[in-house]
Scaffold this active site. Structure first.
Site, PDB file in Angstrom:
ATOM      1  N   THR A 221      36.097  52.966  43.341  1.00 20.00           N
ATOM      2  CA  THR A 221      37.503  52.599  43.490  1.00 20.00           C
ATOM      3  C   THR A 221      38.399  53.838  43.483  1.00 20.00           C
ATOM      4  N   ASP A 222      39.576  53.705  44.070  1.00 16.03           N
ATOM      5  CA  ASP A 222      40.560  54.804  44.027  1.00 16.03           C
ATOM      6  C   ASP A 222      41.107  55.017  42.617  1.00 16.03           C
ATOM      7  N   GLU A 223      40.887  54.029  41.721  1.00 12.03           N
ATOM      8  CA  GLU A 223      41.466  54.134  40.374  1.00 12.03           C
ATOM      9  C   GLU A 223      40.853  55.260  39.553  1.00 12.03           C
TER      10      GLU A 223
ATOM     11  N   ILE B 183      47.014  38.872  44.153  1.00  9.55           N
ATOM     12  CA  ILE B 183      47.382  38.024  45.302  1.00  9.55           C
ATOM     13  C   ILE B 183      46.895  36.584  45.140  1.00  9.55           C
TER      14      ILE B 183
ATOM     15  N   TYR C  36      54.238  41.802  36.734  1.00  8.41           N
ATOM     16  CA  TYR C  36      54.152  42.642  35.545  1.00  8.41           C
ATOM     17  C   TYR C  36      55.281  43.677  35.566  1.00  8.41           C
TER      18      TYR C  36
ATOM     19  N   THR D 155      28.008  36.313  36.785  1.00 10.91           N
ATOM     20  CA  THR D 155      29.004  36.306  35.707  1.00 10.91           C
ATOM     21  C   THR D 155      30.124  35.339  36.111  1.00 10.91           C
TER      22      THR D 155
ATOM     23  N   LYS E 220      34.157  53.162  35.859  1.00 11.96           N
ATOM     24  CA  LYS E 220      33.846  53.408  37.282  1.00 11.96           C
ATOM     25  C   LYS E 220      33.724  54.918  37.528  1.00 11.96           C
TER      26      LYS E 220
ATOM     27  N   ALA F 172      37.758  54.118  33.795  1.00 18.34           N
ATOM     28  CA  ALA F 172      36.951  55.164  33.137  1.00 18.34           C
ATOM     29  C   ALA F 172      35.459  54.888  33.333  1.00 18.34           C
TER      30      ALA F 172
ATOM     31  N   TYR G  83      38.321  50.042  32.518  1.00 16.52           N
ATOM     32  CA  TYR G  83      37.688  49.743  33.824  1.00 16.52           C
ATOM     33  C   TYR G  83      37.519  51.023  34.639  1.00 16.52           C
TER      34      TYR G  83
ATOM     35  N   HIS H  46      49.731  50.871  32.553  1.00 19.30           N
ATOM     36  CA  HIS H  46      49.777  50.427  33.959  1.00 19.30           C
ATOM     37  C   HIS H  46      49.935  51.595  34.947  1.00 19.30           C
TER      38      HIS H  46
ATOM     39  N   ALA I 106      24.174  38.806  38.635  1.00 16.63           N
ATOM     40  CA  ALA I 106      24.012  38.150  37.329  1.00 16.63           C
ATOM     41  C   ALA I 106      24.788  36.844  37.240  1.00 16.63           C
TER      42      ALA I 106
ATOM     43  N   ALA J 166      29.689  45.096  39.281  1.00 12.64           N
ATOM     44  CA  ALA J 166      30.501  45.746  38.248  1.00 12.64           C
ATOM     45  C   ALA J 166      31.415  44.695  37.634  1.00 12.64           C
TER      46      ALA J 166
HETATM   47  P1  NAD Z   1      34.019  40.817  41.591  1.00 14.77           P
HETATM   48  O1  NAD Z   1      34.386  40.832  40.154  1.00 14.77           O
HETATM   49  O2  NAD Z   1      34.612  39.810  42.506  1.00 14.77           O
HETATM   50  O3  NAD Z   1      32.426  40.681  41.742  1.00 14.77           O
HETATM   51  C1  NAD Z   1      31.517  41.389  40.943  1.00 14.77           C
HETATM   52  C2  NAD Z   1      30.136  40.759  41.135  1.00 14.77           C
HETATM   53  O4  NAD Z   1      29.188  41.541  40.389  1.00 14.77           O
HETATM   54  C3  NAD Z   1      30.034  39.322  40.603  1.00 14.77           C
HETATM   55  O5  NAD Z   1      29.327  38.524  41.539  1.00 14.77           O
HETATM   56  C4  NAD Z   1      29.267  39.471  39.300  1.00 14.77           C
HETATM   57  O6  NAD Z   1      28.495  38.308  38.984  1.00 14.77           O
HETATM   58  C5  NAD Z   1      28.378  40.663  39.598  1.00 14.77           C
HETATM   59  N1  NAD Z   1      27.982  41.438  38.404  1.00 14.77           N
HETATM   60  C6  NAD Z   1      28.795  41.965  37.443  1.00 14.77           C
HETATM   61  N2  NAD Z   1      28.052  42.608  36.521  1.00 14.77           N
HETATM   62  C7  NAD Z   1      26.753  42.493  36.924  1.00 14.77           C
HETATM   63  C8  NAD Z   1      25.532  42.976  36.410  1.00 14.77           C
HETATM   64  N3  NAD Z   1      25.473  43.707  35.285  1.00 14.77           N
HETATM   65  N4  NAD Z   1      24.387  42.693  37.079  1.00 14.77           N
HETATM   66  C9  NAD Z   1      24.423  41.966  38.223  1.00 14.77           C
HETATM   67  N5  NAD Z   1      25.553  41.483  38.753  1.00 14.77           N
HETATM   68  C10 NAD Z   1      26.705  41.748  38.104  1.00 14.77           C
HETATM   69  O7  NAD Z   1      34.308  42.300  42.092  1.00 14.77           O
HETATM   70  P2  NAD Z   1      34.826  42.833  43.514  1.00 14.77           P
HETATM   71  O8  NAD Z   1      36.291  42.822  43.522  1.00 14.77           O
HETATM   72  O9  NAD Z   1      34.056  42.178  44.596  1.00 14.77           O
HETATM   73  O10 NAD Z   1      34.367  44.368  43.390  1.00 14.77           O
HETATM   74  C11 NAD Z   1      33.069  44.777  43.827  1.00 14.77           C
HETATM   75  C12 NAD Z   1      32.951  46.280  43.659  1.00 14.77           C
HETATM   76  O11 NAD Z   1      33.954  46.932  44.422  1.00 14.77           O
HETATM   77  C13 NAD Z   1      33.108  46.776  42.227  1.00 14.77           C
HETATM   78  O12 NAD Z   1      32.193  47.835  42.030  1.00 14.77           O
HETATM   79  C14 NAD Z   1      34.536  47.294  42.175  1.00 14.77           C
HETATM   80  O13 NAD Z   1      34.685  48.307  41.213  1.00 14.77           O
HETATM   81  C15 NAD Z   1      34.698  47.825  43.585  1.00 14.77           C
HETATM   82  N6  NAD Z   1      36.082  47.870  44.123  1.00 14.77           N
HETATM   83  C16 NAD Z   1      36.870  46.746  44.085  1.00 14.77           C
HETATM   84  C17 NAD Z   1      38.144  46.783  44.641  1.00 14.77           C
HETATM   85  C18 NAD Z   1      39.043  45.561  44.659  1.00 14.77           C
HETATM   86  O14 NAD Z   1      40.194  45.666  45.106  1.00 14.77           O
HETATM   87  N7  NAD Z   1      38.588  44.390  44.217  1.00 14.77           N
HETATM   88  C19 NAD Z   1      38.618  47.975  45.217  1.00 14.77           C
HETATM   89  C20 NAD Z   1      37.784  49.104  45.225  1.00 14.77           C
HETATM   90  C21 NAD Z   1      36.505  49.032  44.680  1.00 14.77           C
HETATM   91  O1  TDX Z   2      49.697  38.462  37.747  1.00 12.84           O
HETATM   92  C1  TDX Z   2      49.731  39.667  38.036  1.00 12.84           C
HETATM   93  N1  TDX Z   2      50.949  40.261  38.228  1.00 12.84           N
HETATM   94  C2  TDX Z   2      51.066  41.586  38.540  1.00 12.84           C
HETATM   95  O2  TDX Z   2      52.187  42.079  38.700  1.00 12.84           O
HETATM   96  C3  TDX Z   2      48.524  40.459  38.206  1.00 12.84           C
HETATM   97  C4  TDX Z   2      47.180  39.827  38.008  1.00 12.84           C
HETATM   98  C5  TDX Z   2      48.675  41.783  38.543  1.00 12.84           C
HETATM   99  N2  TDX Z   2      49.894  42.344  38.687  1.00 12.84           N
HETATM  100  C6  TDX Z   2      49.995  43.764  39.112  1.00 12.84           C
HETATM  101  C7  TDX Z   2      49.125  44.760  38.384  1.00 12.84           C
HETATM  102  C8  TDX Z   2      48.806  45.778  39.473  1.00 12.84           C
HETATM  103  O3  TDX Z   2      49.866  46.720  39.584  1.00 12.84           O
HETATM  104  O4  TDX Z   2      49.535  43.779  40.470  1.00 12.84           O
HETATM  105  C9  TDX Z   2      48.792  44.958  40.768  1.00 12.84           C
HETATM  106  C10 TDX Z   2      47.384  44.575  41.216  1.00 12.84           C
HETATM  107  O5  TDX Z   2      46.710  44.043  40.098  1.00 12.84           O
HETATM  108  P1  TDX Z   2      45.172  43.590  40.162  1.00 12.84           P
HETATM  109  O6  TDX Z   2      45.014  42.571  41.225  1.00 12.84           O
HETATM  110  O7  TDX Z   2      44.734  43.269  38.785  1.00 12.84           O
HETATM  111  O8  TDX Z   2      44.468  44.912  40.735  1.00 12.84           O
HETATM  112  P2  TDX Z   2      44.389  46.433  40.181  1.00 12.84           P
HETATM  113  O9  TDX Z   2      44.560  46.506  38.715  1.00 12.84           O
HETATM  114  O10 TDX Z   2      45.295  47.257  41.053  1.00 12.84           O
HETATM  115  O11 TDX Z   2      42.844  46.769  40.522  1.00 12.84           O
HETATM  116  C11 TDX Z   2      42.255  46.304  41.757  1.00 12.84           C
HETATM  117  O12 TDX Z   2      42.164  47.331  42.700  1.00 12.84           O
HETATM  118  C12 TDX Z   2      41.248  48.358  42.452  1.00 12.84           C
HETATM  119  C13 TDX Z   2      40.876  45.695  41.525  1.00 12.84           C
HETATM  120  O13 TDX Z   2      40.969  44.659  40.564  1.00 12.84           O
HETATM  121  C14 TDX Z   2      39.889  46.743  41.081  1.00 12.84           C
HETATM  122  O14 TDX Z   2      38.588  46.194  40.967  1.00 12.84           O
HETATM  123  C15 TDX Z   2      39.871  47.835  42.108  1.00 12.84           C
HETATM  124  O15 TDX Z   2      39.054  48.881  41.667  1.00 12.84           O
END
Ligand code: NAD
Ligand code: TDX
Length: 332
Positions: free
Chosen positions: A121-123, A189, A205, A36, A152, A150, A148, A274, A34, A80
């Site tokens: 996700t592990d969350e 990161i 945080y 986003t 997932k 909930a 988020y 958190h 999409a 997502a």
């Molecule tokens: P992201 O936010 O970087 O990317 C999400 C993508 O999905 C974007 O390109 C967005 O445009 C698209 N999108 C969102 N809603 C949409 C919709 N309704 N229809 C079509 N496209 C849509 O996310 P990410 O970090 O790449 O995560 C991808 C997947 O992996 C998610 O399902 C997330 O829950 C899961 N995941 C992420 C992590 C992490 O550490 N980032 C860890 C475990 C699982």
């Molecule tokens: O500026 C910050 N400072 C900080 O201390 C931000 C953005 C985060 N944090 C902390 C919060 C978390 O304990 O760092 C940790 C990681 O934060 P995020 O990058 O927001 O990740 P988290 O909430 O752990 O979730 C991520 O991992 C699981 C992904 O965003 C999810 O999509 C995935 O499912």
């Protein structure tokens, strides 16, 4: 093989598209995204348009999803809303994309008898105490904390129900925190790396004791391909690389690798609710399907990631100001 990758221009989805583009040269890939705030079509730059097609559309659009699924063999479902902090400010888009989007994909694969791999996700398992000797396994009960996680968790349960009730050919993977190039600057990161590049101090945080289990996104991609090809229908696989680190350690390491004093960061407001610690036991994936991570040197992976953000200012800069304006409002 003709495959749909939903969310394929996001951080992990686009890594997976590049990964299968190289690993499976005879596959046709359709990305449904999409676009986003988190999606960036430039993430597919350099790929042959005859093999990788981008369809800009929403996973909640039943007519579009039905038409695409009818014409493909499998769906790998990443799309997502993915950021916890956003879900605490405005949960509604999480219900739409994560719940209704997954439901819409499930109905289409059910109707057309197609294979689905659902990315989670592990969350969904909630959090662990710092001294808990156990990690999450495929048998850990669901206990999500944020809107988020909930949503997932809800999407995973829909997939399980569609497998059991309707015989849908699906697998699920629950992965730990990913890092690497192309991650949105809202996440821990990339946020700190780009703050330092722009001459500001990283933001931790609360106390920063919270532990995340880091895995390089390329290792997540190899795990997904393994499960897609060898996974047992109906099963769940946990993906992790034994990368537990507390947030304070991660921020100090980023500062050190960028030539700064490791104590040059600020403590900011904690995230409500958190989660304290995530930790994955990926024994099932390793022993049953023979998967193993390759990028296990976190410091080397982090250094490469820092170099990528330094070299790709044009990719992240357009998102940076709006992201920090949102964080300023919540005191993060
Ligand atoms: P992201 O936010 O970087 O990317 C999400 C993508 O999905 C974007 O390109 C967005 O445009 C698209 N999108 C969102 N809603 C949409 C919709 N309704 N229809 C079509 N496209 C849509 O996310 P990410 O970090 O790449 O995560 C991808 C997947 O992996 C998610 O399902 C997330 O829950 C899961 N995941 C992420 C992590 C992490 O550490 N980032 C860890 C475990 C699982
Ligand atoms: O500026 C910050 N400072 C900080 O201390 C931000 C953005 C985060 N944090 C902390 C919060 C978390 O304990 O760092 C940790 C990681 O934060 P995020 O990058 O927001 O990740 P988290 O909430 O752990 O979730 C991520 O991992 C699981 C992904 O965003 C999810 O999509 C995935 O499912």
């Amino acid at each position: 093989m003709k495959i749909i990758v939903t969310g394929g221009v996001g951080f992990i989805g686009s890594n997976f598209v590049h990964y299968i583009y190289k690993q499976r040269p005879d596959w046709q890939i359709t990305v449904l995204d999409a676009l986003t705030y988190a999606g960036n079509r430039d993430n597919l730059k350099g790929l042959d348009e005859n093999r990788v097609k981008l369809v800009v559309g929403n996973t909640c659009d039943a007519e579009l999803v039905d038409k695409l699924v009818a014409d493909h063999d499998a769906v790998v479902h990443f799309a997502a809303e993915s950021h916890n902090d956003n879900s605490l400010e405005n949960p509604r888009p999480f219900l739409d994309s994560n719940i209704v989007g997954t439901y819409t994909i499930l109905e289409a694969v059910r109707k057309h008898g197609k294979r689905l791999h659902h990315i989670s996700t592990d969350e969904v398992y909630g959090d662990l105490e710092l001294d808990d000797p156990h990690k999450f396994t495929e048998h850990t009960p669901y206990n999500p904390s944020s809107p988020y996680s909930a949503t997932k968790a809800g999407s995973d349960l829909l997939v399980r129900a569609w497998v059991r009730s309707f015989g849908v050919q699906a697998t699920i993977s629950n992965c730990s925190n990913n890092y690497g190039p192309y991650q949105h600057v809202e996440k821990l990161i990339p946020r700190q790396i780009t703050e330092i590049i722009e001459g500001r101090r990283p933001k931790l945080y609360g106390t920063g004791e919270n532990v995340r289990d880091w895995i390089h996104t390329e290792d997540h991609s190899s795990a997904i391909l393994t499960i897609l090809e060898k996974g047992k229908i109906g099963d769940t696989y946990l993906v992790g690389a034994n990368g537990e680190k507390d947030n304070k350690t991660v921020i100090e390491l980023i500062l050190k690798l960028m030539g700064k004093n490791p104590t040059d960061y600020d403590h900011v407001n904690d995230r409500p609710g958190h989660d304290m610690r995530y930790a994955i036991d990926s024994t099932k994936l390793r022993t049953e399907l023979g998967w193993a991570p390759k990028f296990t040197d976190f410091e080397a992976g982090l250094k490469d990631t820092i170099d990528w953000y330094k070299a790709n200012h044009d990719w992240w800069q357009p998102q940076k100001q709006a992201t920090e304006a949102k964080y300023a409002k919540t005191g993060h």
